[in-house]
Design a protein around this motif. Structure first.
Motif, PDB file in Angstrom:
ATOM      1  N   MET A 277       0.821  -1.188   0.000  1.00  0.00           N
ATOM      2  CA  MET A 277       0.000   0.000   0.000  1.00  0.00           C
ATOM      3  C   MET A 277       0.861   1.245   0.000  1.00  0.00           C
ATOM      4  SD  MET A 277      -3.211  -0.507   2.493  1.00  0.00           S
ATOM      5  CE  MET A 277      -4.441  -1.690   2.056  1.00  0.00           C
ATOM      6  N   THR A 278       0.404   2.257  -0.723  1.00  0.00           N
ATOM      7  CA  THR A 278       1.074   3.542  -0.756  1.00  0.00           C
ATOM      8  C   THR A 278       0.590   4.389   0.397  1.00  0.00           C
ATOM      9  OG1 THR A 278       1.138   3.410  -3.150  1.00  0.00           O
ATOM     10  CG2 THR A 278       1.518   5.570  -2.180  1.00  0.00           C
ATOM     11  N   GLU A 279       1.499   5.041   1.104  1.00  0.00           N
ATOM     12  CA  GLU A 279       1.107   5.849   2.248  1.00  0.00           C
ATOM     13  C   GLU A 279       0.855   7.285   1.816  1.00  0.00           C
ATOM     14  OE1 GLU A 279       2.731   6.577   6.732  1.00  0.00           O
ATOM     15  OE2 GLU A 279       3.164   4.700   5.712  1.00  0.00           O
ATOM     16  N   ILE A 280      -0.184   7.894   2.371  1.00  0.00           N
ATOM     17  CA  ILE A 280      -0.564   9.276   2.092  1.00  0.00           C
ATOM     18  C   ILE A 280      -0.310  10.079   3.355  1.00  0.00           C
ATOM     19  CG2 ILE A 280      -2.493  10.800   1.489  1.00  0.00           C
ATOM     20  CD1 ILE A 280      -1.787   8.934  -0.788  1.00  0.00           C
TER      21      ILE A 280
ATOM     22  N   LEU B 126      -7.823   6.233  -5.745  1.00  0.00           N
ATOM     23  CA  LEU B 126      -6.981   6.125  -4.559  1.00  0.00           C
ATOM     24  C   LEU B 126      -7.075   4.719  -3.969  1.00  0.00           C
ATOM     25  CD1 LEU B 126      -7.740   9.599  -2.955  1.00  0.00           C
ATOM     26  CD2 LEU B 126      -5.617   8.878  -4.046  1.00  0.00           C
ATOM     27  N   SER B 127      -7.337   3.753  -4.831  1.00  0.00           N
ATOM     28  CA  SER B 127      -7.419   2.365  -4.391  1.00  0.00           C
ATOM     29  C   SER B 127      -6.081   1.890  -3.854  1.00  0.00           C
ATOM     30  CB  SER B 127      -7.849   1.468  -5.554  1.00  0.00           C
ATOM     31  OG  SER B 127      -9.171   1.767  -5.924  1.00  0.00           O
ATOM     32  N   SER B 128      -6.151   1.044  -2.831  1.00  0.00           N
ATOM     33  CA  SER B 128      -4.989   0.409  -2.209  1.00  0.00           C
ATOM     34  C   SER B 128      -4.022   1.398  -1.564  1.00  0.00           C
ATOM     35  CB  SER B 128      -4.248  -0.479  -3.216  1.00  0.00           C
ATOM     36  OG  SER B 128      -5.107  -1.502  -3.671  1.00  0.00           O
ATOM     37  N   LYS B 129      -4.480   2.600  -1.246  1.00  0.00           N
ATOM     38  CA  LYS B 129      -3.630   3.582  -0.548  1.00  0.00           C
ATOM     39  C   LYS B 129      -3.757   3.372   0.957  1.00  0.00           C
ATOM     40  CE  LYS B 129      -2.656   5.813  -4.366  1.00  0.00           C
ATOM     41  NZ  LYS B 129      -1.553   5.334  -5.142  1.00  0.00           N
ATOM     42  N   ASN B 130      -2.775   3.844   1.709  1.00  0.00           N
ATOM     43  CA  ASN B 130      -2.794   3.764   3.162  1.00  0.00           C
ATOM     44  C   ASN B 130      -3.136   5.135   3.732  1.00  0.00           C
ATOM     45  OD1 ASN B 130      -2.465   3.302   5.862  1.00  0.00           O
ATOM     46  ND2 ASN B 130      -0.321   2.691   5.744  1.00  0.00           N
ATOM     47  N   LEU B 131      -4.367   5.277   4.219  1.00  0.00           N
ATOM     48  CA  LEU B 131      -4.821   6.522   4.844  1.00  0.00           C
ATOM     49  C   LEU B 131      -5.073   6.303   6.334  1.00  0.00           C
ATOM     50  CD1 LEU B 131      -7.333   7.617   2.051  1.00  0.00           C
ATOM     51  CD2 LEU B 131      -4.993   8.402   2.379  1.00  0.00           C
TER      52      LEU B 131
ATOM     53  N   ASP C  87      -0.694  15.622   1.163  1.00  0.00           N
ATOM     54  CA  ASP C  87      -1.492  15.148   0.044  1.00  0.00           C
ATOM     55  C   ASP C  87      -2.974  15.481   0.174  1.00  0.00           C
ATOM     56  OD1 ASP C  87       0.696  13.850  -1.296  1.00  0.00           O
ATOM     57  OD2 ASP C  87       0.581  12.287   0.231  1.00  0.00           O
TER      58      ASP C  87
ATOM     59  N   THR D  50      -8.676   0.357   0.059  1.00  0.00           N
ATOM     60  CA  THR D  50      -7.938   1.421   0.738  1.00  0.00           C
ATOM     61  C   THR D  50      -7.978   1.193   2.246  1.00  0.00           C
ATOM     62  OG1 THR D  50      -8.398   2.983  -1.032  1.00  0.00           O
ATOM     63  CG2 THR D  50      -7.822   3.931   1.096  1.00  0.00           C
TER      64      THR D  50
END
Length: 160
Positions: free
Chosen positions: A1-4, A19-24, A8, A42
């Motif tokens: 997962m990509t971190e936000i 913003l699928s699979s992002k780390n919020l 951002d 997400t």
């Protein structure tokens, strides 16, 4: 997962992009308009999303474990197999949303509006539905450990 991170946030509110699979997780995202966004898988664990807007958003398999979603708008959103375990959903609006297969166990749904939404095979075990409205909701499957809803829940014209 990509971190936000917090830098951002303007992009999150304005972009409406995928913003699928992002780390919020753990982020403070109170009041942000996420309507029509794509948030499949997400991670929103333990984030604060009070008064956020997810109208018509795609949230399939997103994880909202222990997230504060009080007063959040999920009307017409797709939440297939979304995890809302121990989430605070008090006064949230799920009108006409699809919660098929969602995990709402131990969630606080007090005074939430679940009118005309699909709760087919949703897990509502140990959830608080006090004062919730489920008018014309589609309910099929197992909902609570004891087989009944909290006192005060409005089940007018529900499909059981």
């Amino acid at each position: 997962m990509t971190e936000i991170d917090k830098n951002d946030l303007p992009m999150l509110q304005e972009s409406k992009k995928n913003l699928s699979s992002k780390n919020l997780s753990h982020a403070n995202l109170d009041g942000i308009d996420f309507s029509f966004g794509n948030f499949i898988s997400t991670n929103f664990k333990e984030a604060s999303l009070k008064n956020a807007n997810f109208t018509s958003a795609k949230l399939d398999s997103a994880d909202f474990t222990k997230t504060d979603l009080s007063c959040t708008n999920f009307s017409s959103a797709k939440l297939f197999k979304t995890i809302l375990f121990q989430a605070n959903l008090s006064e949230a609006n799920f009108t006409e949303s699809d919660l098929m297969g969602a995990n709402l166990s131990a969630a606080n749904l007090s005074n939430a509006n679940l009118s005309r939404c699909s709760l087919i095979e949703a897990n509502l075990i140990d959830s608080n539905l006090t004062g919730a409205t489920l008018k014309e909701a589609k309910l099929v499957g197992r909902f609570t450990r004891e087989g009944y809803f909290s006192r005060g829940a409005n089940l007018t014209r529900c499909i059981l």
